[in-house]
Design an enzyme around this catalytic site. Sequence first.
Site, PDB file in Angstrom:
ATOM      1  N   GLY A   1      36.877   8.338  50.990  1.00  0.00           N
ATOM      2  CA  GLY A   1      35.968   9.301  51.600  1.00  0.00           C
ATOM      3  C   GLY A   1      34.727   9.440  50.745  1.00  0.00           C
ATOM      4  O   GLY A   1      34.684   8.964  49.602  1.00  0.00           O
TER       5      GLY A   1
ATOM      6  N   HIS B   1      39.647  17.528  49.796  1.00  0.00           N
ATOM      7  CA  HIS B   1      38.896  16.964  48.667  1.00  0.00           C
ATOM      8  C   HIS B   1      37.419  16.790  49.041  1.00  0.00           C
ATOM      9  O   HIS B   1      36.526  17.211  48.295  1.00  0.00           O
ATOM     10  CB  HIS B   1      39.515  15.617  48.260  1.00  0.00           C
ATOM     11  CG  HIS B   1      38.755  14.894  47.194  1.00  0.00           C
ATOM     12  ND1 HIS B   1      39.280  14.650  45.941  1.00  0.00           N
ATOM     13  CD2 HIS B   1      37.499  14.353  47.189  1.00  0.00           C
ATOM     14  CE1 HIS B   1      38.369  14.020  45.214  1.00  0.00           C
ATOM     15  NE2 HIS B   1      37.291  13.810  45.953  1.00  0.00           N
TER      16      HIS B   1
ATOM     17  N   CYS C   1      38.308  10.268  42.424  1.00  0.00           N
ATOM     18  CA  CYS C   1      37.026  10.593  43.058  1.00  0.00           C
ATOM     19  C   CYS C   1      35.999   9.580  42.575  1.00  0.00           C
ATOM     20  O   CYS C   1      35.951   9.251  41.387  1.00  0.00           O
ATOM     21  CB  CYS C   1      36.604  12.008  42.661  1.00  0.00           C
ATOM     22  SG  CYS C   1      35.027  12.502  43.386  1.00  0.00           S
ATOM     23  N   LEU C   2      35.166   9.108  43.495  1.00  0.00           N
ATOM     24  CA  LEU C   2      34.145   8.133  43.122  1.00  0.00           C
ATOM     25  C   LEU C   2      33.130   8.732  42.151  1.00  0.00           C
ATOM     26  O   LEU C   2      32.439   7.996  41.452  1.00  0.00           O
ATOM     27  CB  LEU C   2      33.433   7.610  44.382  1.00  0.00           C
ATOM     28  CG  LEU C   2      34.335   6.844  45.358  1.00  0.00           C
ATOM     29  CD1 LEU C   2      33.571   6.513  46.633  1.00  0.00           C
ATOM     30  CD2 LEU C   2      34.904   5.580  44.725  1.00  0.00           C
TER      31      LEU C   2
END
Length: 178
Positions: free
Chosen positions: A47, A142, A100-101
């Site tokens: 995402g 998230h 998380c990116l």
Amino acid sequence: MSVHEILRMGDPRLLRMAEPVTEFDTPAMQALIADMFDTMYAAKGAGLAAPQIGINLQLVIFGFKQNARYPEAPPVPETVLINPVITPLSDAIEENWEGCLSVPGLRGVVPRYQRVRYTGFDQHGAPIDRAVDGFHARVVQHECDHLIGVLYPMRITDFSQFGFTDILFPELDPADDD
Ligand code: NI
């Protein structure tokens, strides 16, 4: 269409409250969404939220059939979610690993509502209203946290379950995580 730089934790732009989208289906919005998908796929993410590329709007995308960064995760439908509202459908909390990116190379166990309803609008302004659970519910919570300036480490309650992805999950290909 283009791949954007993803902001990393420490950048104050990740801590802002995002603004609601007021115009749907404009060429600028369609270009932004296309860029977000390019950026998410290039990073193999599950995402991406607009604030992660420096755009302070209530816009997230998520979804995949199979994800290299989360090989155990069930498929989640590819979704564009604008001006989202999340409502827990029970008090049940589930703990599971997240990355998380914007927090490359790390994973942590995060408590999330097991079952939620989310509403909002798609890229054409059509309403979305879904009840979901498990990993789908986790991904939505998230991504929507990014719209209120919250990164997953801020939700961790047990820091003994927070560490480097290559140490925690040596079976994952490091090329799939940054
Ligand atoms: Ni994230």
